[in-house]
Each structure stands twice: as C-alpha cells, then as structure tokens.
Design an enzyme around this catalytic site. Sequence first.
Site, short mmCIF file in Angstrom:
data_model
loop_
_atom_site.label_atom_id
_atom_site.label_comp_id
_atom_site.label_asym_id
_atom_site.label_seq_id
_atom_site.Cartn_x
_atom_site.Cartn_y
_atom_site.Cartn_z
N LYS A 126 8.53 13.95 -2.76
CA LYS A 126 8.14 12.97 -1.89
C LYS A 126 8.25 13.29 -0.31
CE LYS A 126 7.33 8.59 -2.43
NZ LYS A 126 6.95 7.78 -3.67
N ASP A 166 1.55 6.07 -0.70
CA ASP A 166 3.05 5.40 -0.80
C ASP A 166 2.91 4.36 0.34
OD1 ASP A 166 5.84 5.26 -2.33
OD2 ASP A 166 6.19 5.01 -0.36
P1 NDP Z 1 1.85 -0.67 0.97
O1 NDP Z 1 1.84 0.12 2.31
O2 NDP Z 1 0.36 -0.71 0.31
O3 NDP Z 1 2.57 -2.12 1.08
C1 NDP Z 1 3.78 -2.38 1.22
C2 NDP Z 1 3.85 -3.84 1.25
O4 NDP Z 1 5.15 -4.14 1.38
C3 NDP Z 1 3.23 -4.35 2.51
O5 NDP Z 1 2.63 -5.85 2.05
C4 NDP Z 1 4.17 -4.32 3.73
O6 NDP Z 1 3.99 -5.63 4.48
C5 NDP Z 1 5.37 -5.05 2.32
N1 NDP Z 1 6.67 -4.72 2.99
C6 NDP Z 1 7.35 -3.72 3.61
N2 NDP Z 1 8.52 -3.99 3.94
C7 NDP Z 1 8.72 -5.24 3.49
C8 NDP Z 1 9.94 -6.34 3.52
N3 NDP Z 1 11.18 -5.83 4.03
N4 NDP Z 1 9.74 -7.43 2.88
C9 NDP Z 1 8.81 -7.93 2.38
N5 NDP Z 1 7.65 -7.01 2.44
C10 NDP Z 1 7.52 -6.06 3.01
O7 NDP Z 1 2.93 0.27 0.11
P2 NDP Z 1 2.66 0.18 -1.57
O8 NDP Z 1 2.25 -1.02 -2.29
O9 NDP Z 1 2.00 1.52 -1.96
O10 NDP Z 1 4.17 0.49 -2.05
C11 NDP Z 1 5.11 -0.53 -2.27
C12 NDP Z 1 6.24 -0.06 -3.00
O11 NDP Z 1 6.13 0.57 -4.11
C13 NDP Z 1 7.10 1.26 -2.35
O12 NDP Z 1 8.65 0.90 -2.93
C14 NDP Z 1 6.35 2.27 -3.11
O13 NDP Z 1 7.42 3.31 -3.03
C15 NDP Z 1 6.29 2.02 -4.64
N6 NDP Z 1 5.24 2.46 -5.31
C16 NDP Z 1 4.20 2.66 -4.96
C17 NDP Z 1 3.25 3.42 -5.71
C18 NDP Z 1 1.80 3.70 -5.20
O14 NDP Z 1 1.13 4.05 -6.00
N7 NDP Z 1 1.33 3.50 -4.00
C19 NDP Z 1 3.77 3.67 -7.16
C20 NDP Z 1 4.87 3.51 -7.48
C21 NDP Z 1 5.81 2.99 -6.61
P3 NDP Z 1 3.13 -5.35 5.88
O15 NDP Z 1 1.67 -5.54 5.50
O16 NDP Z 1 3.77 -6.19 6.79
O17 NDP Z 1 3.14 -3.85 6.30
O1 2IT Z 2 6.21 6.35 -6.16
C1 2IT Z 2 5.39 6.55 -6.71
O2 2IT Z 2 5.44 6.69 -8.04
C2 2IT Z 2 4.12 7.03 -5.78
N1 2IT Z 2 4.06 6.39 -4.70
C3 2IT Z 2 2.76 7.41 -6.52
C4 2IT Z 2 3.21 9.14 -6.72
C5 2IT Z 2 1.96 9.90 -6.99
O3 2IT Z 2 1.81 11.15 -7.01
O4 2IT Z 2 0.94 9.10 -7.46
#
Ligand code: NDP
Ligand code: 2IT
Length: 445
Positions: A126, A166
């Site tokens: 990461k 992420d």
């Molecule tokens: P994004 O940046 O696309 O979205 C994050 C979202 O969370 C935004 O809407 C943000 O709001 C909101 N947010 C951040 N902090 C808070 C809070 N304290 N309370 C409420 N909302 C909040 O990120 P992702 O959707 O990619 O990632 C979200 C989660 O999923 C993370 O934990 C990430 O590690 C996990 N994840 C992501 C993967 C991926 O493929 N992208 C895969 C697996 C897990 P704002 O619009 O205000 O910034």
């Molecule tokens: O937390 C996660 O699994 C991710 N942000 C996606 C990682 C990836 O390599 O696709």
Amino acid sequence: MNAYAARVIEELKVKYAHEGEFLQAAQEILSSLDKVLLLHPEYEEYSLLERLMEPERVIIFRVPWLDDSGKIKVNTAYRVQFNSSIGPYKGGMRFTKGVNLSTLKFLALEQTLKNALTGFNMGGGKGGADFDPHGKSEGEVMRFCQSLITELYRHIGPNMDVPAGDIGVGAREIGYMFGQYKRITGEFSGVFTDKGLSYGGCPGRKEATGYGLCYFLDAMLKKNGHSLEGKKAVVSGSGNVALYAAKKAYELGALPIAMSDSNGFVVDDEGIDIELMIDIKEKRRGRIKEYADAKNVPYVDKPSAIWEVPCDIALPCATQNELDEAGAKALVKNGVIAVAEGANMPTTAEAVKCFKDNNILHAPGKASNAGGVSTSGMEMGQNALFLYYSAEEVDNKLKGIMENIFKNVSNAAEVYGDSSIDYVSGANAAGFLTVANAMIMQGCV
Ligand code: NDP
Ligand code: 2IT
C-alpha cells in the site's frame, strides 16, 4: 490470546507505540489465530508472526511540486511493500490529509491477507501521500502525480509492485502516474491497475469493489436464511466503493436510503437516486449536500451520525474507524441484520465486539471488499497476456470469486472461529494460512 501471539503483539506495542492503526489491525489478526497456532506450534520456531508483522520494505520520500502560483509545495509519500510471499506487492495508493506510516502499514497488512483470500498470486502493499486532491486544480494534481512517480518509478513494476487506486486516487490520478512511469521507463506495461479502458484497464474494475461487496453480502445473507430483497441499506461514503455498492444493492433488491461524505450525510426515504449521486459525486466532484438541495431531502452535517438512521443493512464504505461503539449500538438498537465492510477497517475494535456480542452478521473488509483487488488481478492477467475481457465476463468472474471467498471464510469460521458466523476470525485465519505456508516453503527470507 495464544501465548506466542500475545508475546508478539506486546513487542509490537513497545516498538510501534505511536502506530495506533497498525497496532489495531495487528491485534485483531493475532487474536483471531488461537486455534491456528494451537494446530501449528511449528510457526513459532519459524518466527512466522514476527516476520509477518514486519514489512519487507518501506520507501519514504519527499514530493516537491509547483502550485498554480509557482510556489514550491512539499508532501511526504510512502510505499509499504509488506509481503511478497505469494506474488508481487499489490495494493492501492491513497492521497488524503493525515496519511502516515501507521495508516499505510495497517492497510498493507490487511491487503496481504485480503489478496491471499482472492486466489490470485498477489502479495500485499500500500502507498500514498499526505496530499489532499480536494480543491486542487487539474494542473496541480498532474504535477504532484508526476513528481511522486519520478521517485517511485524505480521501486515498482509489473512483476515487482503494482499500485492501484484508493481514497483520493481514481482514474485521473492513475492516468497521470501511469503516463509519467511510461515516459521515464519507456515501457508500456501493466505497472498499475485501475487504468483507463483505452490503455489497458479492465472493464468493470471501477465498479468491482462495490459490486463485489454486494455479492459477498448476498451470499452471507442467503447462508443465514435472509436475502437483500426489500432491505433498507445505509451506505457511508459516496466515493468509488460506496457509489457502486449502492448501485448493486438496488439491483439485488435492497433500498439504499442514506449516504455520506466527509462533511455530512443525506437521507432519502424513497431510495437514493444513484445516477444523480454518481453525477454529483463522481462526474462533477461535488458535495453530498448538493444532492439534498436538488432533491429537497434532509442533510445532517455530522457524517458519523449516519449510523443512527434505522436500517436492516449497514455498508461502511468511507474510511477506517468511521463506525464506533456508539454507531454500532445505534445500529443494533434499530434492528440491523448485517454489516458488510466496503472500506478497510471501518469498524473500531469496540464496535466489532458489539456486533459479535449481538450475533450480527459482520463481513470484514479484507474479505468483503476484495472484489476490487480481484478485478485488479484480472487486469494484471489481461495486460500480461495482451488479452481483453468483456464487462460481462469480468462481472461473472467477480461474482464467482466473491462467492468462493465467502465459502472459504465461512468454512474457516467453522474451524477456527468462535462461532459459525465469526467471519472476522474466518477471514484472518484463511488469509493467514495461505501466506504462512508460502513463507515457510521459501525459507528464512
Ligand atoms: P474515494 O476517495 O473514492 O471515496 C471516499 C469517500 O469517503 C468519499 O465520499 C469521502 O468524502 C468519504 N469520506 C472520507 N472520510 C469520511 C468520513 N470520516 N465520514 C464519511 N465519509 C468520509 O475512496 P474509495 O471509495 O476508493 O475508498 C473508500 C474505502 O474503501 C477506503 O477505506 C478504501 O481503502 C477502501 N477500498 C477501496 C477499494 C478501491 O478499489 N477503491 C478497494 C477496497 C477497499 P469526500 O467526498 O468528502 O472526500
Ligand atoms: O484496498 C484495496 O483493496 C484497494 N484499494 C484496491 C487495491 C488494488 O490493488 O486493486
């Protein structure tokens, strides 16, 4: 807790006293392994836990870049190459305020076990930086990404370390990072996943984490005599994971009624208009309050209070520790059936205990959000073989992978958990065993 695991966590607490999030993730994993360690006393002779909990390598570097006024700005960036025993380091890059080594070590540790659950040959890594893309211009984001890669390029590669998106890193940032990597190395390779479809991306990767979460949830509900049909869902976040979790929840018969961003949350009792939400949050990079204004529905400027909205299903899809004990108690009081984590470690240790004590079905993120990295695995395969998959093929494979992960986690819960629905311990044990066996076979490395 098993004596060996207890000794290791005590040593970590002394050595990394300031790394709260890393210690939280390590503690949860180590306390899930009692039965595994009882069956495998030899792991202690191999110092397996000590090795597993120490990243193989951490790269920390400065990222200088010019803002639009010509001033030099400086951020700190990291890549944590945690464990390569089952494949090249694989995991996302996170750009947001407050990113530090503890955050990225917890995420890389979680990723190591998550990737082991997918069945693909991917190790755990990461990275990220304390750079907040909110309010930055396109030019500033591009110059930041280019400067970051000007250092990071020498540490990544399609068979070495393959970053992805992420929080704060989506198609735009991946494009700029990939472009700079290609320019410096002169190679067009699958060094990143989450790429645009026109240059090697995998159809369905954008949707995969959220869709995969719902496939896992559906399998977990069915196994326990429930279904998604007619269930009210609360989804935190409105980013990549949350938007497509809400979209698939609809398709599987549920009704998402609340979503949030880092400023607040909205409730729409008729069901969130997901296309409007995608337009505001993904396409226009807007605020969730704009949804409330457009639809004339309630908006509350306290994101953590979203868990007080009565629902059957809770999908925390924003960030770590966003669902605390008070939130868990509110969900339980209002009759929640299942909590499935789209985010990584969104639930505090106290909230995890609350769900366990109340027999709530609880899908841990390292299993239920593994659809994103699984589809990254497909993207790596596509790039290595110069193949192309259709969106339909990817979605079918994703569904099968998530059902298989659920089956393996559920079986492991039966053997190693405190109950047949102890999916937290099941996921930790199943992921750990795969990594542990590979580490032993590869000797003292
Ligand atoms: P994004 O940046 O696309 O979205 C994050 C979202 O969370 C935004 O809407 C943000 O709001 C909101 N947010 C951040 N902090 C808070 C809070 N304290 N309370 C409420 N909302 C909040 O990120 P992702 O959707 O990619 O990632 C979200 C989660 O999923 C993370 O934990 C990430 O590690 C996990 N994840 C992501 C993967 C991926 O493929 N992208 C895969 C697996 C897990 P704002 O619009 O205000 O910034
Ligand atoms: O937390 C996660 O699994 C991710 N942000 C996606 C990682 C990836 O390599 O696709």
